[in-house]
Design a protein around this motif. Structure first.
Motif, PDB file in Angstrom:
ATOM      1  N   UNK A  36       0.842  -1.187   0.139  1.00 27.25           N
ATOM      2  CA  UNK A  36      -0.046  -0.045   0.047  1.00 27.25           C
ATOM      3  C   UNK A  36       0.725   1.342  -0.010  1.00 27.25           C
ATOM      4  N   UNK A  37       1.891   1.370   0.952  1.00 32.74           N
ATOM      5  CA  UNK A  37       3.035   2.355   0.710  1.00 32.74           C
ATOM      6  C   UNK A  37       3.443   2.714  -0.712  1.00 32.74           C
ATOM      7  N   UNK A  38       4.135   1.570  -1.222  1.00 31.90           N
ATOM      8  CA  UNK A  38       4.498   1.768  -2.557  1.00 31.90           C
ATOM      9  C   UNK A  38       3.557   2.141  -3.575  1.00 31.90           C
ATOM     10  N   UNK A  39       2.068   1.513  -3.468  1.00 33.38           N
ATOM     11  CA  UNK A  39       1.195   2.402  -4.267  1.00 33.38           C
ATOM     12  C   UNK A  39       0.865   3.850  -4.116  1.00 33.38           C
ATOM     13  N   UNK A  64      -7.439   3.002  -6.529  1.00 35.87           N
ATOM     14  CA  UNK A  64      -6.654   1.750  -6.382  1.00 35.87           C
ATOM     15  C   UNK A  64      -5.958   2.022  -4.943  1.00 35.87           C
ATOM     16  N   UNK A  65      -5.349   2.981  -4.838  1.00 36.61           N
ATOM     17  CA  UNK A  65      -4.581   3.282  -3.281  1.00 36.61           C
ATOM     18  C   UNK A  65      -5.363   3.234  -2.337  1.00 36.61           C
ATOM     19  N   UNK A  66      -6.755   3.626  -2.302  1.00 38.88           N
ATOM     20  CA  UNK A  66      -7.474   3.343  -1.331  1.00 38.88           C
ATOM     21  C   UNK A  66      -7.895   1.902  -1.039  1.00 38.88           C
ATOM     22  N   UNK A  77     -11.182  -4.031  -7.800  1.00 38.50           N
ATOM     23  CA  UNK A  77     -10.058  -4.747  -8.539  1.00 38.50           C
ATOM     24  C   UNK A  77      -8.709  -4.649  -7.504  1.00 38.50           C
ATOM     25  N   UNK A  78      -8.607  -3.458  -7.156  1.00 37.11           N
ATOM     26  CA  UNK A  78      -7.246  -3.000  -6.414  1.00 37.11           C
ATOM     27  C   UNK A  78      -7.263  -3.874  -4.857  1.00 37.11           C
ATOM     28  N   UNK A  79      -8.394  -4.124  -4.354  1.00 36.79           N
ATOM     29  CA  UNK A  79      -8.306  -4.891  -3.107  1.00 36.79           C
ATOM     30  C   UNK A  79      -7.934  -6.345  -3.511  1.00 36.79           C
TER      31      UNK A  79
END
Length: 431
Positions: A55-58, A378-380, A252-254
């Protein structure tokens, strides 16, 4: 047969072929570059990967651009879009070479690596928004749905192919991320050169403002952003489609973070096994994208853009928990195929709705906003996964939450779906 005939007509259009080639080369480079970053963050033996680290990288790669992305949309509506593809890909080729040098240097700090990756990702969002905004300039309205099925889906398949090639090269070169990134740089350079086959002014925009001083340009940009938002608020159908697609992107991100953790810790005992399983997941998702390209023109023609969007979300709501709750490789790979199909099918419907509802002079700004929504969603999703996922990636809560969100989107879309949004080919004047 009608779809096959229209597809043949599209591929005979020289400018459409050139724009498609720019997209394929650019997105294949994206796939190579993104897999290089993912394997560096997730699969490097020296890195202890957690959902929080992903998550931090995204967030580092995507959130800063999300703050300035709408301003890029104003520039898309001021600059010749072909030049954006030319100079944008040249810049990315240069930055990718810088990233490769950082990967070769064991003493380079991590923040410098992420800063270089951030710049490449920012330009990537800019180019993708421009490709979508330029598409109506090379095809007629009658075949726009088919073009939206073929072009973005082919780009996604190219990105997946590039990602698979990156995985293969990394395995063959004993984990050399730098070699993979240099391949991406070469593909960016080829995309830039291919853009020169398009006439400079063909892709628009219709209105190009004169260059002004920095302060005046910032003011004009802010006003242009407000104008773009106002224009979108007046196009309620496009705005609702974007909202639905944003939630689908969140889901999709999760699930992407979940699959990464499963490949890293649950399904494999070594880096090579994890990379192989990740490659299989990418391939299954790519097959879903291809099926969406085949089905979407027919589905939109029969059910309308909103009908196909809602149907995709409804199918995901039913199939995602049935397959995902096993947390086993085979059902999850099947789920990757299903989610590839429904996500790309929903995107085709949304792209077409935005392109047909938004005026050309505002299209760059709206697609830039569209891209920003993708990034934030996506980040959320990654942030939520960081809180909910255990180290091995198995979480019933995440699977059921995602299914509920898909169901919510499906119900909301079908409740709003007006009959007039059904697609009607332009050649049939009696409908």
């Amino acid at each position: 047969m009608s779809v096959v005939r229209d597809l043949g007509v599209l591929l005979r259009l020289r400018n459409f072929r050139s724009l498609l080639a720019v997209r394929l080369l650019s997105q294949s480079a994206d796939g190579v570059y993104q897999v290089a970053l993912a394997t560096y963050v997730v699969f490097s033996p020296e890195n202890q990967t957690t959902p929080g680290a992903i998550a931090s990288a995204m967030a580092v790669l995507l959130l800063p651009y999300s703050l300035i992305g709408p301003f890029a949309g104003v520039l898309l509506d001021r600059w010749p879009r072909r030049q954006v593809f030319l100079y944008g890909n040249l810049l990315r080729a240069t930055l990718a070479c810088c990233t490769a040098l950082l990967l070769l240097s064991s003493s380079a700090p991590d923040w410098l690596f992420y800063a270089s990756a951030l710049c490449v990702t920012a330009v990537n969002r800019f180019v993708l928004a421009g490709l979508s905004a330029a598409l109506p300039r090379v095809v007629d309205t009658e075949r726009l749905v088919l073009a939206n099925s073929l072009s973005p889906t082919a780009g996604t398949l190219a990105a997946t192919t590039g990602g698979g090639l990156a995985l293969a090269i990394r395995l063959l070169t004993d984990g050399s991320d730098a070699a993979v990134v240099l391949l991406g740089a070469a593909l960016y350079l080829l995309s830039a050169l291919t853009s020169l086959t398009l006439p400079r002014t063909l892709l628009g925009p219709d209105t190009v403002l004169h260059h002004v001083r920095l302060r005046e340009a910032l003011t004009t940009t802010a006003r242009g952003l407000v104008a773009g938002l106002r224009h979108l608020s007046e196009r309620r159908d496009a705005a609702h489609a974007l909202a639905a697609m944003t939630v689908i992107r969140f889901c999709y991100g999760a699930l992407t973070v979940m699959v990464l953790m499963l490949c890293r810790y649950t399904w494999s005992d070594s880096e090579s096994d994890g990379l192989t399983l990740l490659g299989l997941a990418l391939g299954a998702s790519a097959a879903g994208y291809f099926m969406a390209a085949v089905m979407s023109p027919w589905a939109v023609g029969h059910f309308g853009r909103y009908g196909w969007l809602g149907g995709c979300a409804g199918a995901a709501a039913l199939l995602e928990p049935a397959l995902g709750l096993t947390f086993a490789p085979a059902p999850m790979l099947t789920a990757a195929f299903v989610l590839g199909l429904v996500t790309q099918g929903a995107k085709i419907a949304t792209d077409t709705e935005v392109q047909t509802s938004v005026d050309d002079a505002y299209r760059g700004r709206v697609f830039s906003l569209y891209d920003v929504l993708f990034n934030v969603a996506f980040v959320a999703a990654a942030a939520m996964s960081a809180l909910a996922l255990p180290p091995d990636g198995r979480s019933v809560t995440v699977v059921l939450t995602v299914a509920a969100l898909y169901a919510f989107v499906s119900v909301a879309v079908f409740r709003r779906r007006p009959a007039r949004l059904a697609f009607r080919p332009a050649r049939n004047k009696d409908e």
